[in-house]
Design a protein around this motif. Structure first.
Motif, mmCIF file in Angstrom:
data_model
loop_
_atom_site.group_PDB
_atom_site.id
_atom_site.type_symbol
_atom_site.label_atom_id
_atom_site.label_comp_id
_atom_site.label_asym_id
_atom_site.label_seq_id
_atom_site.Cartn_x
_atom_site.Cartn_y
_atom_site.Cartn_z
ATOM 1 N N ARG A 266 -24.898 -13.230 -30.468
ATOM 2 C CA ARG A 266 -24.895 -12.139 -30.088
ATOM 3 C C ARG A 266 -24.093 -11.439 -28.139
ATOM 4 O O ARG A 266 -23.108 -11.057 -28.598
ATOM 5 C CB ARG A 266 -26.533 -10.585 -29.778
ATOM 6 C CG ARG A 266 -26.273 -9.335 -29.569
ATOM 7 C CD ARG A 266 -27.151 -8.631 -29.486
ATOM 8 N NE ARG A 266 -26.802 -7.991 -28.950
ATOM 9 C CZ ARG A 266 -28.248 -6.100 -29.043
ATOM 10 N NH1 ARG A 266 -29.082 -6.365 -29.740
ATOM 11 N NH2 ARG A 266 -27.635 -5.097 -28.744
ATOM 12 N N TYR A 267 -25.062 -12.483 -27.377
ATOM 13 C CA TYR A 267 -24.015 -12.476 -26.133
ATOM 14 C C TYR A 267 -23.160 -13.820 -26.139
ATOM 15 O O TYR A 267 -22.965 -13.962 -24.682
ATOM 16 C CB TYR A 267 -24.796 -11.965 -25.359
ATOM 17 C CG TYR A 267 -25.815 -10.909 -25.144
ATOM 18 C CD1 TYR A 267 -25.453 -9.832 -24.480
ATOM 19 C CD2 TYR A 267 -27.134 -10.922 -25.645
ATOM 20 C CE1 TYR A 267 -25.657 -8.794 -24.388
ATOM 21 C CE2 TYR A 267 -27.591 -9.734 -25.286
ATOM 22 C CZ TYR A 267 -26.798 -8.817 -24.914
ATOM 23 O OH TYR A 267 -28.184 -7.338 -26.090
ATOM 24 N N HIS B 137 -34.594 -8.470 -25.250
ATOM 25 C CA HIS B 137 -35.149 -8.492 -26.403
ATOM 26 C C HIS B 137 -36.399 -8.862 -27.221
ATOM 27 O O HIS B 137 -36.518 -8.282 -27.851
ATOM 28 C CB HIS B 137 -34.030 -9.114 -26.832
ATOM 29 C CG HIS B 137 -32.572 -8.673 -27.148
ATOM 30 N ND1 HIS B 137 -32.037 -7.272 -27.898
ATOM 31 C CD2 HIS B 137 -31.331 -7.992 -26.449
ATOM 32 C CE1 HIS B 137 -31.285 -7.237 -27.768
ATOM 33 N NE2 HIS B 137 -30.816 -7.466 -26.696
#
Ligand code: ATP
Ligand code: MG
Length: 615
Positions: free
Chosen positions: A31-32, A109
């Motif tokens: 995601r990053y 997260h």
């Protein structure tokens, strides 16, 4: 499939494989990916810029050695080194911001995921895991994963790039000398491996000790009044010191291994230096390499010492991170025992009564059943439940409130087997006031409105009136806005109970279970509560657990339990005549203030009292 077996599938499984464990963080890396890629580019750029410096030094030294160097020439080299240092500073800031920032996002997260998963778990889980243990997951394990994915990643990439590049430059200068300088390396790799395995075990022990310590502090703080009342301060202090000593001891055992890793790496680095000084020096004397090459070579070798040491550190961080991630994975794999069986039905309304048929129940950690062959119809109307302490009253309430799993065909709600109904749908129809009152550090109004956050002030006040606490709330410093709990006003036991009752009443659910939650009230207040309840709960199903004859005499019917079974059931007068335990309770309470013969008697008074309070 049976609910129990579904749930058991989640327990006692072999430890998850590495792939499953890493599966927790890989999607976050993905995601990053842009942020990470930028950070890594900055990091690698820093490494290469730093590697240029020895080359510039070599040019300067060679110039000095062959006499071609001028001051301007040297100044230019110095200026270039300064410029490189400037870019290095900017890029260092960039990678730290991007990569360490990423590790914090990853931590967030995971933390959110752990928290929301814990909320889905049921009592079965919380009876096996202590709060301290869960807190350790939320702090230490997360920190270890964050460190591994942040500084661990940086150190690993840095070490890899630096060592490859430095070795490349060294080979460019002289291959054989490079091989000599790297000779002690395999020794380092071997030592690191052996020590890391030990570290892994000892780190596990540290984590266990930490959760014990956390749990001890928590239980002491929760029961601080008890500790003081029994003057147990010294005892607690001694036990705490003992736990603290073992925690430090296991940490020192971890530190001894860590303490060995770094010096070993340093020692190996310096062994290489000795070889370079001797053999490299001979090459310079023989004129095979220039003095500048020799200086640059030594600088590259120094640059290699850090990556070599980083190997130990990174292995360390990686091991800790994997252990912790494994534990987090285990926590996230714990499944609630109580789960909806698909397709889950919603209970048919509007007859929200219970039917119990031969219901047995054994607590997960117990050997003896808490309930045995209970058959009972509950509702609509007000049912009183009484019996000696430990006879299974609270257990029955918890099963009705669907807090523990039950076998098929034993418990029916609104005509359907509860196991075929959606848990949320059943729970949302039941107002449950437990034996122990739980209030939050928040305002009185927020505490009452907990089950219906959107409730308006008038509704909150109405519920408080029904629970006969409205006038007392108005007398608090800020009325309904008064903070209660740890940082606010302390309420009495009876006030707390009525607040919890108001909370359940505000939800206006068709079923209300009150488990001995009026025990701290004086007789007059109790009377006021019953009057309000009888008015407000007409047509609903109410189960009230109580030891008070006065309260029980107001119910439609009374059930008596003993040793996990129902032993009698009937009206107040009926039970008075035929049940020895009930009569004993009555006679014992007869002389208590407020329980006069005109309230609870063998004659017509119970029914006349009911009429008097507007049935
Ligand atoms: P009281 O009037 O004191 O509240 P009770 O009738 O409500 O008593 P329960 O709390 O239902 O009694 O307990 C019934 C039995 O189950 C007791 O023997 C108790 O020790 C046992 N028990 C209660 N809770 C648990 C638990 N979480 N795990 C194991 N056993 C339990
Ligand atoms: Mg109880």
């Amino acid at each position: 499939m049976n609910q129990e077996s579904t749930a058991q599938a989640g327990q006692g499984r072999p430890p998850a494989g590495k792939r499953a464990v890493l599966g927790l963080v890989l999607p976050i890396f993905f995601r990053y990916r842009r942020r990470l890629a930028l950070g890594l580019v900055a990091l690698i750029a820093v490494d290469f810029l730093q590697l240029i410096i020895p080359h510039l030094l070599k040019i300067g030294v060679d110039g000095l050695a062959d006499g071609t160097a001028t001051t301007n020439h040297l100044l230019a080299i110095g200026g270039l080194i300064l410029l490189i240092a400037f870019f290095v500073a900017i890029l260092r800031f960039a990678w730290r911001y991007l990569i360490v920032g990423f590790s914090r996002l990853l931590e967030r997260h995971l933390r959110n995921r752990i928290f929301s998963h814990i909320l889905t778990l049921d009592r079965h889980f919380f009876e096996r895991r202590t709060t301290g243990d869960i807190m350790a997951h939320a702090s230490n394990d997360l920190l270890a994963v964050q460190m591994a994915c942040g500084m661990g990643l940086v150190a690993a990439v840095d070490a890899l790039v630096m060592s490859c590049a430095a070795i490349g430059f060294m080979v460019h200068i002289h291959l054989r000398l490079t091989l000599l300088a790297l000779l002690p390396m395999p020794l380092l790799a071997l030592c690191t491996r052996l020590l890391s395995a030990r570290l892994h075990q000892r780190f596990n022990i540290v984590q266990e000790q930490f959760s014990l310590l956390t749990e001890f502090v928590r239980t002491t703080l929760v029961s601080i009044r008890l500790v003081k009342a029994y003057t147990m301060e010294n005892l607690q202090k001694r036990d705490f010191e003992k736990l603290g000593r073992s925690y430090v001891h296991s940490n020192i055992r971890v530190a001894t291994i860590q303490g060995l890793l770094f010096p070993v790496a340093g020692l190996v680095g310096n062994m290489g230096m000795l070889l370079v000084l001797y053999f490299g020096g001979r090459l310079v004397i023989a004129g095979r390499i220039s003095l500048g090459d020799f200086v640059a070579f030594i600088t590259y070798l120094y640059m290699l010492v850090w990556p070599m040491m980083a190997i130990g550190w990174v292995t360390n961080l990686g091991q800790r991170g994997m252990t912790s991630l494994g534990r987090i994975h285990e926590l996230l794999s714990a499944a609630p025992r109580l789960q909806d069986r698909l397709p889950a039905k919603r209970p048919a309304m509007p007859v929200p009564g219970f039917r119990l048929r031969d219901l047995d129940f054994v607590y997960p950690a117990a050997t003896h059943p808490a309930l045995r062959h209970v058959s009972l119809d509950i509702g609509p109307g007000i049912l009183g439940l009484t019996g000696r302490t430990g006879s299974g009253k609270s257990t029955l309430c918890k099963l009705l409130a669907r807090l523990y799993p039950v076998a098929d065909g034993c418990l029916f709600f609104a005509g359907s087997d509860v196991n075929s109904l959606s848990l949320d749908a059943v729970r949302s129809r039941i107002g449950y006031v437990g034996q122990e009152t739980v209030l939050f550090s928040d305002t009185v109004a927020a505490n009452i409105a907990m089950g219906r956050p959107g409730a308006c002030r008038a509704e909150i006040e109405e519920a408080a009136r029904q629970a006969a606490i409205h006038h007392e709330i108005l007398q608090l410093p800020k009325g309904y806005e008064t903070m209660i709990g740890e940082r606010g006003v302390k309420l009495s036991g009876g006030q707390r109970q009525r607040l919890a009752l108001a909370r359940a009443l505000l939800c206006r659910r068709p079923v209300l279970i009150i488990d001995d939650a009026l025990s701290a009230l004086d007789v007059e207040t109790e009377y006021a509560v019953i009057v309000a309840l009888r008015q407000g709960l007409r047509g609903k199903t109410v189960l009230i657990v109580s030891q008070r004859i006065k309260l029980l005499s107001e119910t439609d019917e009374i059930v008596i339990m003993e040793q996990g079974t129902v032993v009698d059931r009937g009206g107040h007068e009926e039970l008075f005549r035929r049940n020895a335990l009930y009569r004993f309770m009555y006679e014992k309470q007869l002389h208590e203030p407020g329980v006069g013969t005109n309230n609870v008697t063998t004659g017509q008074s119970a029914s006349s009292l009911k009429q008097g309070i507007n049935v």
